[in-house]
Design an enzyme around this catalytic site. Structure first.
Site, PDB file in Angstrom:
ATOM      1  N   LYS A 191       0.852  -1.190   0.000  1.00 52.59           N
ATOM      2  CA  LYS A 191       0.000   0.000   0.000  1.00 52.59           C
ATOM      3  C   LYS A 191       0.890   1.242   0.000  1.00 52.59           C
ATOM      4  CE  LYS A 191      -3.964   1.520   2.892  1.00 52.59           C
ATOM      5  NZ  LYS A 191      -4.770   1.139   4.076  1.00 52.59           N
TER       6      LYS A 191
ATOM      7  N   SER B 169      -9.708   0.670   3.104  1.00 48.79           N
ATOM      8  CA  SER B 169      -8.903   1.558   2.302  1.00 48.79           C
ATOM      9  C   SER B 169      -7.749   0.864   1.571  1.00 48.79           C
ATOM     10  CB  SER B 169      -8.319   2.655   3.190  1.00 48.79           C
ATOM     11  OG  SER B 169      -7.400   2.098   4.119  1.00 48.79           O
TER      12      SER B 169
ATOM     13  N   SER C  10      -9.626  -1.933   7.144  1.00 51.39           N
ATOM     14  CA  SER C  10      -9.101  -1.665   5.803  1.00 51.39           C
ATOM     15  C   SER C  10      -8.290  -2.780   5.158  1.00 51.39           C
ATOM     16  CB  SER C  10      -8.257  -0.407   5.829  1.00 51.39           C
ATOM     17  OG  SER C  10      -9.095   0.701   5.757  1.00 51.39           O
TER      18      SER C  10
HETATM   19  N1  GLN Z   1     -13.289   2.410   6.696  1.00 48.36           N
HETATM   20  C1  GLN Z   1     -12.682   2.859   7.895  1.00 48.36           C
HETATM   21  C2  GLN Z   1     -12.427   4.334   7.827  1.00 48.36           C
HETATM   22  O1  GLN Z   1     -12.758   4.904   6.846  1.00 48.36           O
HETATM   23  C3  GLN Z   1     -11.425   2.096   8.158  1.00 48.36           C
HETATM   24  C4  GLN Z   1     -10.248   2.635   7.469  1.00 48.36           C
HETATM   25  C5  GLN Z   1      -8.989   1.851   7.761  1.00 48.36           C
HETATM   26  O2  GLN Z   1      -9.037   0.792   8.348  1.00 48.36           O
HETATM   27  N2  GLN Z   1      -7.877   2.446   7.410  1.00 48.36           N
HETATM   28  O3  GLN Z   1     -11.911   4.927   8.718  1.00 48.36           O
END
Ligand code: GLN
Length: 485
Positions: free
Chosen positions: A78, A153, A177
């Site tokens: 990532k 994400s 994520s």
């Molecule tokens: N969907 C969650 C958020 O938007 C988790 C994001 C993540 O785990 N980085 O914060």
């Protein structure tokens, strides 16, 4: 070539026996990226020359018998992991030209084991999102249906593995994520216990929740990747100095006699019928494998989305204060003084979702509201942690859905952030509690979209969780399917 039916250890054997070279394998990946990434947009940066050069070196090492666990194996990370010499953008305009002067600890560990880092993967900007759409580099598309989101994400991390662009990837999981995109893309993703993997050199979103996790095509590879990146790191004060077991050694232990809890708050009315069906059939499989299934309760589950979004946004507003146009990334300055420069830089550099969170987080931390919002959310978090502590006195593992629906259509929720936040309901509680959890394929919807099963383990009991995941994977064939692209 598809990697799904070949494990990293299978590839290792082929490389060691000379049946395959790392240069050939890296070329296969690069060609696959070229052939599919105009449809998926999983990569922000592809390091073609560097990867081929590293593969040639790997082939020499293998030939001289000096190969390590990942020598010659193409992986990607990532774009939130700092990598020396290759830019780290976090899918944000504000870091568009940022090149880190050092490697994250996890990157160092990958390199020590010989991995070829083929590129940096697309993501929601600063890891804020559940769909892969909040990216300055453009949305990522789901390899199973390019009209749909891959989840987020770590959108690129999941899509790239699902599409066979690389063998395995790293993502980060602050509220789901790694697990949610893994679920939507039909691959395996694991969020380790908070403290298990170093976050040194990983751009911070919400520091009390962030954790690095592997995404792979099967449970064995996920276990292997976890073993590579896990371990105490003095450079990360939250990393825990405890033994990292050999995750591969006892992978085949099975689940006979294990007690698996079904938290009743996770089997709610709003659950998509296809998800319900797939998860119920997974429960049946576990029963047949000899596990004892019991209903349990995590009574504060309903409050987790609210407390997560307060805590995560508060921490984000503080962590992202450093992007001020002075030390990192882009600067916009039309000569209105220092404050003007900050404002212009941040207005131009951050996307809408990031701005929304900075504003809400700053509000929640402001002196008049701190007690009512931030402090309250922290108290609720303690109750949620306690729920998990209590439940793990009764059972060895928990089994739940990963997401309330399969991958949704691109654009379906972009105008309704609250709806998007609510879709994280099943993944967020484990980040608040700090324990480990993973997602693995357990079926398909009527529309042919992958469905993930979530296993939640006790703190630092990743090995036991992986054993249960492996037993399920061996008993079913969901992980063997690959999307047509
Ligand atoms: N969907 C969650 C958020 O938007 C988790 C994001 C993540 O785990 N980085 O914060």
């Amino acid at each position: 070539m598809k990697f799904h039916n070949l494990t990293i250890q299978d590839i290792r054997q082929k490389l060691n026996s000379g049946e395959l070279t790392s240069v050939e394998l890296t070329r296969v990946c690069l060609e696959r990226i070229k052939a599919t990434d105009d449809k998926l947009n999983a990569f922000i940066t592809v390091c073609e020359e560097e990867a081929l050069a590293a593969a040639a070196v790997a082939d020499q090492q293998i030939a001289s018998g000096n190969g390590a666990l990942l020598t010659g194996i193409p992986v990607a990370v990532k774009d939130i992991f700092n990598t020396l010499d290759v830019r780290t953008t976090c899918a944000s305009k504000i870091l568009d030209d940022y090149v880190s002067p050092y490697d994250a600890t996890t990157i160092t560990k990958l390199r020590e084991q010989g991995a070829i880092i083929i590129g940096k993967l697309n993501m929601d900007e600063f890891a804020m999102g559940s769909s892969g759409e909040n990216s300055a580099a453009g949305a990522v598309y789901n390899p199973w249906d390019t009209q749909r989101v891959p989840g987020g994400s770590s959108s690129g991390s999941a899509a790239a593995v699902a599409a066979g662009q690389v063998v395995a990837t790293l993502g980060t999981d602050t509220g789901g994520s790694v697990r949610q995109p893994a679920s939507h893309c039909g691959v395996v993703g694991l969020k380790p216990t908070y403290g298990r993997v170093s976050r040194y050199g990983v751009v911070a979103f919400a520091s009390s929740l962030d954790q690095v996790g592997p995404v792979a095509g099967n449970v064995e590879d996920c276990a292997l990747m976890l073993g590579v990146v896990a371990g105490y790191d003095p450079a990360d004060s939250t990393s825990v100095d405890c033994l990292v077991p050999d995750y591969l050694e006892n992978l085949k232990t099975g689940v006979a006699g294990k007690k698996i809890g079904l938290p009743k708050e996770y089997f709610i009315d709003g659950l998509d019928p296809d998800i319900k069906k797939a998860v119920n059939s997974a429960i049946e499989t576990y029963r047949q494998l000899g596990a004892e299934i019991v209903e349990v309760s995590l009574p504060h589950t309903d409050y987790s989305v609210a407390s997560y979004y307060l805590i995560a946004m508060a921490e984000a507003s503080s962590n992202l204060a450093r992007y001020d146009g002075v030390r990192f990334g882009i600067r916009q300055d039309s000569g209105d003084g220092l404050i003007g420069m900050y404002q212009q830089t941040r207005t131009a550099g951050f996307g809408d979702e990031v701005k929304r969170r900075i504003m809400l987080g700053t509000y929640a931390l402001s002196s008049g509201y701190y007690d009512a919002y931030y402090l309250k959310a922290q108290k609720v978090r303690t109750l949620i942690r306690q729920d998990f502590h209590d439940v793990f006195e009764q059972v060895d593992l928990l089994l739940t859905p990963v997401a309330p629906t399969p991958a949704f259509k691109i654009g379906a929720m972009t105008n309704d952030p609250l709806q998007m936040y609510l879709s994280d309901i099943f993944t967020i509680p484990t980040n608040l509690a700090g324990t480990c959890a993973m997602s693995l394929p357990c079926g398909f919807s009527e529309d042919g979209l992958p469905i993930g099963l979530q296993l939640i383990g006790k703190p630092f009991a990743e090995a036991e969780m992986l054993q249960a995941a492996y037993a399920f994977e061996q008993a079913t064939d969901w992980s063997d399917r690959v999307p047509e692209l």
